[in-house]
Design a protein around this motif. Structure first.
Motif, PDB file in Angstrom:
ATOM      1  N   LYS A  36       0.836  -1.200   0.000  1.00 20.16           N
ATOM      2  CA  LYS A  36       0.000   0.000   0.000  1.00 20.16           C
ATOM      3  C   LYS A  36       0.875   1.256   0.000  1.00 20.16           C
ATOM      4  N   ALA A  73      -3.044   2.589  -7.923  1.00 16.55           N
ATOM      5  CA  ALA A  73      -3.991   1.965  -7.004  1.00 16.55           C
ATOM      6  C   ALA A  73      -3.410   0.655  -6.463  1.00 16.55           C
ATOM      7  N   PRO A  74      -3.589   0.373  -5.172  1.00 18.87           N
ATOM      8  CA  PRO A  74      -3.091  -0.890  -4.605  1.00 18.87           C
ATOM      9  C   PRO A  74      -3.586  -2.136  -5.342  1.00 18.87           C
ATOM     10  N   PRO A  75      -4.860  -2.191  -5.809  1.00 21.45           N
ATOM     11  CA  PRO A  75      -5.274  -3.382  -6.564  1.00 21.45           C
ATOM     12  C   PRO A  75      -4.485  -3.567  -7.871  1.00 21.45           C
ATOM     13  N   LEU A  76      -4.083  -2.452  -8.500  1.00 21.56           N
ATOM     14  CA  LEU A  76      -3.261  -2.552  -9.707  1.00 21.56           C
ATOM     15  C   LEU A  76      -1.901  -3.150  -9.368  1.00 21.56           C
ATOM     16  N   ALA A 100      -1.265  -5.213  -6.989  1.00 17.18           N
ATOM     17  CA  ALA A 100      -1.492  -6.648  -6.755  1.00 17.18           C
ATOM     18  C   ALA A 100      -1.593  -7.401  -8.083  1.00 17.18           C
ATOM     19  N   ARG A 101      -2.290  -6.830  -9.058  1.00 21.43           N
ATOM     20  CA  ARG A 101      -2.404  -7.485 -10.372  1.00 21.43           C
ATOM     21  C   ARG A 101      -1.060  -7.527 -11.089  1.00 21.43           C
TER      22      ARG A 101
END
Length: 102
Positions: free
Chosen positions: A35, A44-47, A49-50
């Motif tokens: 984060k 973005a944190p989800p990006l 992760a991906r």
């Protein structure tokens, strides 16, 4: 270390691995979480992760963003990532086209 073991280690190091890139960045920048890294890189944190899961490739524009935020040379970032492409392709999807020269 035998020749076979050395070759295997070198091949593993040269393999494309976004996880290794982001782990190295967190270690060098002394960040405690993804984060915090995402915040520094302004993504973005989800990006992130991906990207780690190789769901999305690390683009040339992201490497430039990492360079701008950290000062680490793009060649070194590509080496750690295991990127062996001859050329980087930049995405202009998020670029303000009005700012580009005609």
């Amino acid at each position: 270390m035998t020749d076979t073991t050395l070759q295997t280690a070198q091949a593993a190091q040269a393999a494309y691995d976004p996880d290794r890139l982001f782990d190295t960045l967190r270690q060098r920048l002394q960040l405690h979480s993804d984060k915090a890294l995402a915040k520094l890189l302004q993504i973005a944190p989800p990006l992130l992760a991906r990207l780690r899961q190789s769901g999305v490739p690390v683009s040339g524009s992201l490497l430039m963003r990492i360079h701008d935020a950290t000062g680490i040379a793009i060649d070194e970032l590509r080496r750690v990532l295991g990127d062996r492409r001859q050329r980087l392709r930049l995405s202009f999807a998020n670029v303000n086209r009005a700012a580009l020269p005609a």
